[in-house]
Design an enzyme around this catalytic site. Structure first.
Site, PDB file in Angstrom:
ATOM      1  N   GLN A  20      15.337 -29.317  -3.484  1.00  0.00           N
ATOM      2  CA  GLN A  20      14.591 -28.364  -4.294  1.00  0.00           C
ATOM      3  C   GLN A  20      15.317 -28.278  -5.629  1.00  0.00           C
ATOM      4  O   GLN A  20      16.288 -27.544  -5.770  1.00  0.00           O
ATOM      5  CB  GLN A  20      14.518 -27.014  -3.572  1.00  0.00           C
ATOM      6  CG  GLN A  20      13.908 -27.121  -2.169  1.00  0.00           C
ATOM      7  CD  GLN A  20      12.420 -27.425  -2.164  1.00  0.00           C
ATOM      8  OE1 GLN A  20      11.626 -26.747  -2.814  1.00  0.00           O
ATOM      9  NE2 GLN A  20      12.027 -28.474  -1.431  1.00  0.00           N
ATOM     10  N   GLY A  36       7.311 -18.129  -2.199  1.00  0.00           N
ATOM     11  CA  GLY A  36       7.644 -19.522  -1.922  1.00  0.00           C
ATOM     12  C   GLY A  36       7.846 -20.353  -3.185  1.00  0.00           C
ATOM     13  O   GLY A  36       7.596 -19.889  -4.303  1.00  0.00           O
ATOM     14  N   HIS A  37       8.259 -21.593  -2.986  1.00  0.00           N
ATOM     15  CA  HIS A  37       8.534 -22.474  -4.129  1.00  0.00           C
ATOM     16  C   HIS A  37       7.281 -22.760  -4.937  1.00  0.00           C
ATOM     17  O   HIS A  37       6.201 -22.932  -4.394  1.00  0.00           O
ATOM     18  CB  HIS A  37       9.212 -23.779  -3.717  1.00  0.00           C
ATOM     19  CG  HIS A  37       8.628 -24.483  -2.545  1.00  0.00           C
ATOM     20  ND1 HIS A  37       9.157 -25.628  -2.046  1.00  0.00           N
ATOM     21  CD2 HIS A  37       7.568 -24.211  -1.758  1.00  0.00           C
ATOM     22  CE1 HIS A  37       8.460 -26.032  -1.018  1.00  0.00           C
ATOM     23  NE2 HIS A  37       7.491 -25.197  -0.817  1.00  0.00           N
ATOM     24  N   ASN A  38       7.457 -22.793  -6.247  1.00  0.00           N
ATOM     25  CA  ASN A  38       6.405 -23.140  -7.204  1.00  0.00           C
ATOM     26  C   ASN A  38       5.274 -22.119  -7.279  1.00  0.00           C
ATOM     27  O   ASN A  38       4.242 -22.384  -7.901  1.00  0.00           O
ATOM     28  CB  ASN A  38       5.825 -24.540  -6.899  1.00  0.00           C
ATOM     29  CG  ASN A  38       6.817 -25.637  -7.175  1.00  0.00           C
ATOM     30  OD1 ASN A  38       7.677 -25.935  -6.327  1.00  0.00           O
ATOM     31  ND2 ASN A  38       6.774 -26.223  -8.341  1.00  0.00           N
TER      32      ASN A  38
END
Lengths: 347, 347, 347
Positions: free
Chosen positions: A195, A236-238
């Protein structure tokens, strides 16, 4: 601190009816206010409390004849309360300067008038803006930026490369920039996807306690200006969250979902990945969102439906046992009718 | 770092079509990749992006005529992406050696090439393996083992006697080995049951941020090899989780439940205590599991039902107001039919 | 430590049948107990395990003929187990005295026999009672009180002005007294309402790991005597929780809601703001509470309904596809009947 009602009126706007020289030393609810404090009527259902309040002045939308003291008339008493409470709120306790028991990494820039408590760790090549406060146990990674005036409460971790704007507040125990949850499968084994992105938090954001906001796989997870999150939120990511959106406690937003501006996400809501939630959408508590939502909609349920439909539907759910009885009864009656008609036809 | 495409192909397997001497310095998505980066097509819906990518090479499953540059052909482009990204990922920042500002208790063994940051506390008689990284604010209790190569991020607490395997990653703010929630009632008073067991986390597990994994009452709470948990997960005392299981954010598993291997537990799922969840079960987000589930089933809902049934059922829920109207109308019509027939009979 | 069965019987009450001089060195489950340990039968479904146990004595409600060794007969074997386990439980590891690497603010009172680990920060004018244990990474703000005998585990933050009672346990990573989630809207912008109240936690409370308990806007958020919370619980500003209430993991209670005494709140329950939940209410896991609940009720569902109704309702939900088919079929049959009757009338 004591200030005149007139001074308050000048600070926040509004018109005083009555003695504007009365001295005010604090703000409190109608029932708890004591002499010397100002109170406010923001909910007309509490009107009766104004008779018994000991407050030395009240903030109202329109003149209240039940109250004898001076009244500050404003367009929005609740907003006025927030602003006046800010005037009287005790300042956040600050360590004077940089503690000898804090660690500041090489190449890190530290602004003026910062407050860095003992047991703070700041990595290398980071930038800590003017007037920033870092409480004990805060971890700031390498190449992190924390903007002017931000307050980071105890035991918050801000991982490397993340960008925190100005006047941001982050409450205790929150993790910013931990790895997003991304794996490729090799048979049964999960292979970690690095990540390598960041988290960017814009100005005037407030993040609650024990939140988790993951760094992007590539690029950035972005929390827009003025966003407020309650406690135990998962982002969460993004994920991208638009300006002024409000997220209530224990809600979770999965990877790459894009939330619009001024959205309200209720408590314990879950939103799956890769959706688009439009501006000004309102999502009721405990909802499960599995489809994108156009701007302005109000939704509830698992999965979500228009809130009005849910209000009707949920009443029917609890009557299902009754409906089932009625369905069975109808089946019996229709069967009998059928038999009767057949008999008649034969007859 | 720049390496040739040929070198990449040799590292992860696969066949190059085109110039295998092109130098690659990183990996990125098709839209964001710049010259010198490699990209990948893992989702055929993104095929159009391959026309406009600036990537100097692409990873594909089969040759793509739309793309002019060199192509690395592999069986699973997404898995190849994960492996290549790992080659290029920046290393985790490490403190060189053991900080003077860390505390290491008596009788604790410290391996080679560890990175122990300031403000780390390690208790007595613990064992920290080779190449372990402990970030600031990590607390390790007494008689804890942390296996070779594990990375423990800031403000994680690992309570006494717990066993952490090799190559484990634990993200910020997680609590491992806090007391299980066990009480006996003495009238209205809850009498604490001492939680004297441990938590054992096997090799290659990754635990997200702000998780809570409770120690066992007796024996152990066990997280099997290769398990991956997202953020804000709750795992109760004496839970056993099989190898390679994946648990998405905000899910909770109550005491003594046994989860099989390669299970997927969706976000915000709750599983009650003392159940057995079979291997390869999939549990959709927000489900409430109140019964054991045989291996291989896919379930959803509160309480859970087969996922296919839930997909049909949930559509009916939102049509309940309509069905109720149809039921009432039927009742009226049947009543009228009844009356008509009675009239005819009398007539 | 080894003590006689007689000594145990005298400590916790109960009658020994058999040799009361047998030496006991620990307590364990029936299947795991070894010679020298005592075990217990609290669930009659486990009766068969008593045949195979290696325990040197067992705690039972009535004499069990299947077991040959000495038996300790008590009214409540599970409660007896809790009390005996407490006798044998290893003591909580304590740092001797106040670490030189802890920071204690000016004007703070520290009682006798405290254990204050390295990297603890205590602010000014606080009071730490006798025999308190503060683990590494604990942050205690200014003017905080921590009562006698309380244990605060690693990386807990207790913000300024909060009051913690006697014999309180707070597990790792919990935030006590972070700001409540209160904003007034000025157009699209959220204006922060200062949270100037406190959190008061009464005696003998146990708070799980990574909880978030917000300070009041005015006045106090109050956790009553003997309350036990599991992990990842959210408690909003101005919530009041009555004595001996139990809150299971990942539940959330919104602002100003008042919970009665001896309430049981299941896992992942959400309760909205400004409700009153009566004494001895039980709320099943995953429920969504949107209305106040009278004392003694047992509820489930989203939104909640009587638990018995929910048990019947949830079975109907999964049969909705079938009911819909039956409804359609009825409609067809009634239509045909209608036509038949019309035809006959014409005929």
């Amino acid at each position: 601190m004591e200030i005149t009602l007139r001074h308050i009126a000048e600070s926040i706007g509004g018109t005083v009816v009555g003695d504007d020289q009365v001295l005010i030393k604090g703000i409190n609810s109608l029932v708890s206010a004591e002499q010397g404090e100002i109170s406010f009527l923001s909910d007309s259902r509490l009107k009766d409390q104004i008779r018994i309040t000991k407050a030395s002045a009240v903030i109202v939308k329109g003149l209240i004849s039940l109250y004898q003291g001076p009244q500050l008339i404003v367009a929005d008493p609740f907003l006025a309360y927030a602003r006046i409470a800010t005037i009287f709120a005790p300042p956040i306790p600050r360590f004077p300067g940089i503690s000898e028991k804090a660690i500041i990494g090489e190449g890190t820039y530290i602004g003026k008038d910062v407050s860095i408590y003992p047991f703070v760790y700041v990595g290398r090549e980071s930038a800590i803006g003017n007037e920033v406060t870092l409480f004990p146990g805060v971890y700031i990674g390498d190449k992190v930026t924390v903007g002017k005036g931000s307050v980071i409460y105890p035991n918050v971790a801000i991982m490397s490369d993340c960008i925190i704007g100005k006047d941001v507040i982050i409450h205790a125990g929150t993790a910013i920039g931990s790895d997003g949850f991304g794996f490729a499968r090799d048979g049964d084994v999960s292979v970690k996807i690095p990540q390598t992105g960041i988290v960017q938090i814009e100005d005037e954001v407030e993040i609650g306690a024990n939140n988790t906001i993951d760094r992007a796989t590539f690029g950035k997870t972005k929390i827009g200006k003025g966003v407020k999150t309650d406690n135990l939120i998962q982002i969460g990511h993004n994920v991208v969250i638009g300006e002024n959106t409000i997220i209530v406690s224990q809600a979770g937003i999965a990877g790459s979902t894009k939330i619009g501006k001024s959205v309200v996400i209720g408590p314990q809501v879950g939103i799956i990945d890769h959706l688009v939630i439009g501006d000004r959408v309102m999502i009721a508590g405990k909802s499960g969102v599995v489809k994108s939502i156009p701007p302005g909609e109000v939704v509830s349920g698992i999965p979500t439906m228009p809130h009005r439909l849910w209000l009707r539907t949920r009443g029917h759910i609890r009557r299902l046992p009754e409906y089932f009885e009625r369905l069975k009864e109808l089946e019996d009656r229709v069967k009998k009718l059928d038999e009767q008609i057949k008999k008649e036809q034969i007859g």
